[in-house]
Enzyme design. Sequence first.
Site, mmCIF file in Angstrom:
data_model
loop_
_atom_site.group_PDB
_atom_site.id
_atom_site.type_symbol
_atom_site.label_atom_id
_atom_site.label_comp_id
_atom_site.label_asym_id
_atom_site.label_seq_id
_atom_site.Cartn_x
_atom_site.Cartn_y
_atom_site.Cartn_z
ATOM 1 N N ASP A 200 -42.571 57.645 -65.929
ATOM 2 C CA ASP A 200 -42.030 56.538 -65.133
ATOM 3 C C ASP A 200 -41.640 57.115 -63.783
ATOM 4 O OD1 ASP A 200 -40.644 54.032 -64.381
ATOM 5 O OD2 ASP A 200 -40.791 53.594 -66.511
ATOM 6 N N HIS A 280 -44.455 51.941 -61.405
ATOM 7 C CA HIS A 280 -43.589 52.870 -62.150
ATOM 8 C C HIS A 280 -44.142 54.292 -62.109
ATOM 9 C CE1 HIS A 280 -40.484 50.305 -63.999
ATOM 10 N NE2 HIS A 280 -41.401 49.351 -64.010
ATOM 11 N N GLU A 344 -44.486 45.612 -63.918
ATOM 12 C CA GLU A 344 -43.664 45.597 -62.707
ATOM 13 C C GLU A 344 -44.267 46.417 -61.568
ATOM 14 O OE1 GLU A 344 -39.212 44.972 -64.398
ATOM 15 O OE2 GLU A 344 -39.967 47.007 -64.529
HETATM 16 C C1 TNX Z 1 -38.280 46.412 -67.354
HETATM 17 S S1 TNX Z 1 -39.870 46.185 -69.794
HETATM 18 C C2 TNX Z 1 -39.151 47.483 -67.504
HETATM 19 C C3 TNX Z 1 -38.583 48.829 -67.670
HETATM 20 C C4 TNX Z 1 -37.097 48.831 -67.585
HETATM 21 C C5 TNX Z 1 -36.559 47.659 -68.354
HETATM 22 C C6 TNX Z 1 -35.082 47.657 -68.420
HETATM 23 C C7 TNX Z 1 -40.889 46.805 -68.912
HETATM 24 C C8 TNX Z 1 -42.229 46.747 -69.371
HETATM 25 N N1 TNX Z 1 -40.473 47.344 -67.751
HETATM 26 O O1 TNX Z 1 -39.127 49.691 -66.710
HETATM 27 O O2 TNX Z 1 -36.608 50.023 -68.101
HETATM 28 O O3 TNX Z 1 -36.997 46.475 -67.745
HETATM 29 O O4 TNX Z 1 -34.675 46.924 -69.509
#
Ligand code: TNX
Length: 767
Positions: A200, A280, A344
């Site tokens: 990440d 990420h 994301e």
């Molecule tokens: C969203 S869930 C993210 C993570 C974060 C999380 C925090 C997801 C696929 N991506 O990178 O850690 O929210 O709850």
Amino acid sequence: MINKYSIILLLAALANMSCVQKNIEIGEVAIIPQPEQLMVEIGYFEINENTTVSVESRAQLALANLFFDQFTVVSGWKPKVDIGDKGDIVFSTDATIVEEAYNLEVNPKKISIMAGSEAGFFYALQSLKQLLPVSFYSGKLQPNIVWGVPSVRIQDKPAFEWRGYMLDVSRHFFDKEQVMEVLDFMAESKLNRFHWHLTDDQGWRVEIKSYPKLTEVGAWRMDYNITDENVSNWFGRPIQKPGEKPSYGGYYTQEDIKEIVAYAKERFIEVVPEIDMPGHAQAMVASYPEIGCVNSEKYVATGGVVKNNTLNPGKEETFVFAEKMLNEVMDLFPFNYMHIGGDECNKSQWLKDPDAQRKIKEEGLKDVYELQSYFIKRIEKIINARGKIMIGWDEILEGGLAPNATVMSWRGEEGGIEAAKMGHEVIMTPSNYCYIDLKQGHDDLEPNLGYSQLLLSTAYSYDVIPKDISEEEAGLIKGIQANMWTESISDWGKLTYMTFPRLYAIAESGWTSPEIKDWDNFTNRLQTQFLRLDNQGVRYAVSAFSPWIDHTGQGDHIEIALKTEVNDLEIFYTLDGSEPTMESKSYNGSFKINHSTSIKARAFKDGEAVGYTSSMDFYVHKAAGKLDESPDLKKLTDLNYGKLNKSDPNWVSFKNGMEVTIEFDSLTAVKEVKFDALRFTIAGIYPPKNVEVHGSENGKDYYKLGETDKIDISHVQGRNKIPFQIGFNPVKVKSLKIIGKHINPIPQEHHMSGANATIKVDEIVVE
Ligand code: TNX
């Protein structure tokens, strides 16, 4: 007549008696997840040093030894395990029993274990372990215990084939031994998929021989918050000074990974690696800037300020890199699923990056969403070329789903439903039911970890198959997974606290068919499970057994209501700060308080305290109701207090500093003003920089009564209630003015640096 000989006999008998004086302990029937069919019968089977176990094959021998070796630890002996059919505990294959399913019959003479697969035998042993007394879990030598297993008949099988636990080891690193402990507790809950979030923005955790900088650079970051007990949302980003070496982090060597994969395999767990792309990816980009975009971040991220972290799909070298790197990863993980993240993805860099823009034109793509889809589809080819299946988070649906992808639905169930309707496999992990990094209780009573909320009862209530989908589509829903994101989980104790007991709720949704699930029955079994955890020294949450203290301001008094998530508990409470016992007031309906009161409440079951003591202070104060006429400000004196949650309606927002005037009906003696201001940096909510209280005897001319010191915002944690308390010599006033200066602009290195802060205050208490 007593002679020498008879004395020797007597002594021998006494000695014998004292050494065989053993205590039989019989386990409870409290299996989690709940078996499909379970009948409790009379009597029990005794496991002692003479017990023998017969298995049919070497494979069974291995898994039986793995289980019965635990007796050596707690008893100093172990039942003898051999190939054959004459044992007291007998394994026998029954080909009609489906994969992972098993039958387990215990009676005073014999234990019979039947299964059609090795996994089935393994799960039978997990149930057998839970039928043993809780002290079996202690890991301490207890040579005087004889282990009684209650007589039962069990026929059991899983509801879903994918029963997962995801661990994020990027935000905080957990080492090889800790990962193995995770695998142990997964196995005990009959979970079979370990989703390992290996990369990440905040760290790359897997050795890649062809790209060594991924771990030389990408596995380490600066961090000054790690040891802070209360750290919640990250904030700030320590800038590396020249010569300073990032030192927080870690990674797994390829040897470590092989060991972990083998350890998992022995426990019938498949490991699903995740390499998160194209977003990420800050750790990746910091290690190999050539695969990033314009304005890429130079360092591995330390916290929440993550902006320019995206891989560049406009450059061919990105795909060359991805192919080589992913192939090395796939070499390490035999399971046929490879997770590539896809969540994301911040696309703002792609809007500016010349290579990304050129690619959009060349490929005739509509926008950056289609560029994301283009990227994911090319990555899928790399994975499919190895005969493996690609999994991605539900964002991979945006801009067009890759042809063979499995979708992990996290932003609710919608993505999963959409994918199933398109004929794709789905794993359900909706955040509102499966995110065990969220708070699991009352905002003000829980440790300050996680954000938002996922209660145990909510997690338990989840039904994996969404309503209104066809049978065929339902067949594509492979199962469920609990996700442990670790932004605020900086150590093992926090990890287990957030994991248990919600993991059990999710495991039960994955294993037990929905018709048999029963909340009251589950919470009863949990109490035995808690004893098992106590025996192992594992930290867990008892939030669902602990009272919520709810309140409603009612003009001049406050109405208090107490409740617990778990049914049929008795709540006792005190109003004088003392610890509640069963002699305290018993709660049987809401009650009023009309002066400032400290409430403590505790739940009891069958005469024993359960859960934690909940404790909250409420002020009924001199300014109560004084702002009733002001539509914007009346909540500041309505005796309703805000929870540590930015969405709580009791917080009043001030966009440009705060100035509040409170008028009394007549001259009123005052000596203190106090209030809490919310700090929630991720949303730009900051306490005032300093606060002054002015008083007036005529409502016109004010003079300063007191002020607070400046609050140094760099030392308080990201999310909290910041108490302000301004005391002064007692005076009589007609009105008070409370002035709080904003900190604008939000300082550098904070989530919303440069923007204006919002001040949020719930109640101004005047004493
Ligand atoms: C969203 S869930 C993210 C993570 C974060 C999380 C925090 C997801 C696929 N991506 O990178 O850690 O929210 O709850």
